[in-house]
Scaffold this motif. Sequence first.
Motif, PDB file in Angstrom:
ATOM      1  N   PRO A 187      20.603  39.760  51.869  1.00 35.55           N
ATOM      2  CA  PRO A 187      19.367  39.903  52.639  1.00 35.55           C
ATOM      3  C   PRO A 187      18.867  38.533  53.086  1.00 35.55           C
ATOM      4  CG  PRO A 187      19.260  41.166  50.591  1.00 35.55           C
ATOM      5  CD  PRO A 187      20.477  40.303  50.493  1.00 35.55           C
ATOM      6  N   ALA A 188      18.356  38.442  54.290  1.00 34.59           N
ATOM      7  CA  ALA A 188      17.885  37.160  54.834  1.00 34.59           C
ATOM      8  C   ALA A 188      16.787  36.579  53.955  1.00 34.59           C
ATOM      9  CB  ALA A 188      17.379  37.359  56.255  1.00 34.59           C
ATOM     10  N   GLY A 189      16.878  35.275  53.723  1.00 37.33           N
ATOM     11  CA  GLY A 189      15.835  34.566  53.003  1.00 37.33           C
ATOM     12  C   GLY A 189      15.929  34.611  51.499  1.00 37.33           C
ATOM     13  N   GLU A 190      17.002  35.188  50.946  1.00 37.82           N
ATOM     14  CA  GLU A 190      17.076  35.360  49.493  1.00 37.82           C
ATOM     15  C   GLU A 190      18.115  34.494  48.802  1.00 37.82           C
ATOM     16  OE1 GLU A 190      17.111  39.326  47.979  1.00 37.82           O
ATOM     17  OE2 GLU A 190      15.703  40.082  49.474  1.00 37.82           O
ATOM     18  N   VAL A 191      19.200  34.154  49.488  1.00 39.69           N
ATOM     19  CA  VAL A 191      20.286  33.409  48.847  1.00 39.69           C
ATOM     20  C   VAL A 191      20.702  32.253  49.749  1.00 39.69           C
ATOM     21  CG1 VAL A 191      22.661  33.503  47.992  1.00 39.69           C
ATOM     22  CG2 VAL A 191      21.123  35.447  47.607  1.00 39.69           C
ATOM     23  N   ALA A 192      20.746  31.044  49.185  1.00 43.12           N
ATOM     24  CA  ALA A 192      21.213  29.881  49.937  1.00 43.12           C
ATOM     25  C   ALA A 192      22.733  29.881  49.977  1.00 43.12           C
ATOM     26  CB  ALA A 192      20.706  28.592  49.287  1.00 43.12           C
ATOM     27  N   ALA A 193      23.294  29.952  51.166  1.00 45.83           N
ATOM     28  CA  ALA A 193      24.751  29.933  51.354  1.00 45.83           C
ATOM     29  C   ALA A 193      25.026  29.220  52.676  1.00 45.83           C
ATOM     30  CB  ALA A 193      25.320  31.348  51.359  1.00 45.83           C
ATOM     31  N   TYR A 194      25.462  28.001  52.589  1.00 43.61           N
ATOM     32  CA  TYR A 194      25.663  27.118  53.747  1.00 43.61           C
ATOM     33  C   TYR A 194      26.415  27.839  54.865  1.00 43.61           C
ATOM     34  CZ  TYR A 194      26.662  22.627  56.041  1.00 43.61           C
ATOM     35  OH  TYR A 194      26.745  21.575  56.920  1.00 43.61           O
ATOM     36  N   SER A 195      25.915  27.723  56.097  1.00 49.56           N
ATOM     37  CA  SER A 195      26.465  28.511  57.194  1.00 49.56           C
ATOM     38  C   SER A 195      26.643  27.675  58.454  1.00 49.56           C
ATOM     39  CB  SER A 195      25.552  29.704  57.501  1.00 49.56           C
ATOM     40  OG  SER A 195      26.008  30.405  58.640  1.00 49.56           O
ATOM     41  N   ASN A 196      27.892  27.408  58.819  1.00 46.61           N
ATOM     42  CA  ASN A 196      28.176  26.766  60.102  1.00 46.61           C
ATOM     43  C   ASN A 196      27.844  27.692  61.266  1.00 46.61           C
ATOM     44  OD1 ASN A 196      29.377  24.055  59.601  1.00 46.61           O
ATOM     45  ND2 ASN A 196      30.828  25.240  58.390  1.00 46.61           N
ATOM     46  N   TYR A 197      28.102  28.975  61.071  1.00 49.80           N
ATOM     47  CA  TYR A 197      27.803  29.927  62.144  1.00 49.80           C
ATOM     48  C   TYR A 197      26.304  29.931  62.444  1.00 49.80           C
ATOM     49  CZ  TYR A 197      27.316  34.152  64.900  1.00 49.80           C
ATOM     50  OH  TYR A 197      27.002  35.031  65.910  1.00 49.80           O
ATOM     51  N   GLY A 198      25.477  29.845  61.397  1.00 53.72           N
ATOM     52  CA  GLY A 198      24.031  29.837  61.611  1.00 53.72           C
ATOM     53  C   GLY A 198      23.593  28.687  62.500  1.00 53.72           C
ATOM     54  N   THR A 199      24.209  27.509  62.310  1.00 53.41           N
ATOM     55  CA  THR A 199      23.875  26.361  63.156  1.00 53.41           C
ATOM     56  C   THR A 199      24.387  26.564  64.575  1.00 53.41           C
ATOM     57  OG1 THR A 199      24.176  25.007  61.177  1.00 53.41           O
ATOM     58  CG2 THR A 199      23.881  23.852  63.257  1.00 53.41           C
ATOM     59  N   ALA A 200      25.587  27.148  64.702  1.00 49.10           N
ATOM     60  CA  ALA A 200      26.117  27.442  66.039  1.00 49.10           C
ATOM     61  C   ALA A 200      25.181  28.390  66.774  1.00 49.10           C
ATOM     62  CB  ALA A 200      27.510  28.049  65.926  1.00 49.10           C
ATOM     63  N   LEU A 201      24.657  29.362  66.056  1.00 47.52           N
ATOM     64  CA  LEU A 201      23.725  30.328  66.645  1.00 47.52           C
ATOM     65  C   LEU A 201      22.456  29.626  67.124  1.00 47.52           C
ATOM     66  CD1 LEU A 201      23.854  33.408  67.027  1.00 47.52           C
ATOM     67  CD2 LEU A 201      22.604  33.637  64.881  1.00 47.52           C
ATOM     68  N   ALA A 202      21.962  28.688  66.324  1.00 48.14           N
ATOM     69  CA  ALA A 202      20.773  27.928  66.723  1.00 48.14           C
ATOM     70  C   ALA A 202      21.059  27.107  67.981  1.00 48.14           C
ATOM     71  CB  ALA A 202      20.343  27.011  65.582  1.00 48.14           C
TER      72      ALA A 202
END
Length: 649
Positions: A187-202
């Motif tokens: 679920p969003a906002g609950e677990v820290a898991a480094y994400s390259n895709y998240g930065t690409a999306l930004a």
Amino acid sequence: MFKRIKYLTSVGFLIAFVLALSVNVASAKNIQDISLEAFFDNTMNSKLEKYHIPNATVSVVKDGKIVYKKGFGFADIENNIPVDADTTLFRIGSTSKLITWTAVMQLVEAGKLDLNTDINSYLDFEIPQQLEKTLKKNTTGPITMTHLMTHTPGFEDYPDMLFRLSEDGLMPLREYVKGHLPARIFPAGEVAAYSNYGTALAGYIVERLSGLPFSEYVEKNIFTPLYMNNSSFRQQPALYPPALIAKPYRFINGSYAQGSFEYILPEPAGSMSSTASDMAYFMIVHLSGGAYSGGRILKEETLNVMHKGHFTHDPALGGMALGFMEGVFNDKGVLFHSGSTMLYNTGLYLLPEVNTGIFISSSGGNHLLHSEVFQEFMDFYYPVKAQIMGTPSEGSQERAKKFTGEYQMNRRSITTDEKINSILGGGIINIDVDEDGYLLVTHGGETNKFVEIEPGVYQNLREGRTQDYFGPFHKIVFKTDPFGRTMLTTDGPMTYSKAPFYSTMGFTASAIVIIVLITISSLAYWIIIKISGLFKRRKNKSSGLPDVALWVGIGASTTILILFAGILSTGGIDPVYQLPTEAYIPVEGKPVLDFIPALMWIFICLLAPFTLIAWWKGFWGRVARVHYSIFTLAVLGLIWIIYYWNLFD
């Protein structure tokens, strides 16, 4: 008299030296160029020699000025071109993300982007709210930009979608984010898991809201105002002499082997090239309220929002600001971000309390060089006198026992064949407890001793740098993840969940070894039986069914050995890039292995009934029937391993 004068003179020099050193250390707020020169010359040259680093670059800023910059080694060994801090570019990997997050905050400041709005509002495709593995409900809440900037969107991660050695492997950012949308596993906002895709999306959202390609937006709105003339997100950027990208090397068998140019697939997540001087300008901006040399890229209040903590699993830990990792080094709060490609490694560290920033980049593959140098910098200029001490309290051993086991990175894939990297890629922490109640934590190839400071919270007794890539790793706190598993949390954007026994490295490796041994011994045994049968003549031959059963066993064991031979032949580690070639040169299918899963199912559908018939009809002797049954179970176990780890997806 002469001896006394000589003695007093020597003592005087010694006292003066000690006083000078103590003043230098104690007056850390007044770092002088000459002391920095001596410190970095000594530290960097010793590290380059120790780790065979071919080239590196460093810059230090303080109070709005560049107080030190220097290149080390050679940007081009063959042509004897030295590294220059002003003109030699290094690939800075994930440190590039800080520029991406700065661009995001510019759009926030302009009112075009809200940090807490569903990012689907800014996209031309939809990120579903469906979780890959359901919890108590099938869906979760929306992902926001804050989630992306704190690495808590809940995406799985695909390590094989990062590097390429050919420009042909690149794709437009729009195509990448649409075509490689990862599953949502938390679920969003609950677990820290480094994400390259998240930065690409930004970065893609920056493109859409600005109307400019990402690299062009950054050049216009960040690089140009800051005079970062030798910086670019473009792969193979056009450079003007004397600018030059430092060639990457790795020391192998006594000499430096040159690597190819590394292309980064998600551009906003790590494709930037820059110099120590340019990154110094960027550090000054973040330490000086958003402006440098007349150019302003952010308001001070915007930077204050960006630099404050926005997510942590526990107040005892350093968490995430908006894009920056938080940590405490030698009692100083530090905002930082590291970055690695296959051959380059970079670290950027900001100490807002003393208005100081340090940038270090190198090639050669030593992923922790920058953190070693930074820790030594902190130990020299900001030493901590208090020794970390502690002894386990009563009952700590029993409390610690429930935390023992293997913990695997939550930055992982669960839906692709990259799932196996959770036990092969070094993302494991092993927890044990000694007889005194100390927690023994093995991480990154070293074991540190931790002591309980309160239930579920443990302090590392080791001082200084550790092997962790995402923070100091001085404290760990045990929580519970959304699936009910024990979760190890620490500084920065990384967590580890306790693995069930059947997915641990130990169980998986042991099972494979046992299966291979059973297969080899079974095949040898059956071949011997067949060969010996050729020399025996019997008037009354038994039914042909037992013979068919043996041939099925021979076929299955041969197929299994072909499978492992194929895996071993394609899974070698390249000595230069230190990864399997499939990680950076995609293989379109594995023709030799693609038929294996279907063939394994055919064999097990034959082996299982033959095993039952063998016991029912009394084939062979009892020992032979037991052996056949064990082999059938081994094949079943192998099929389970193949499908559990998605090895043929």
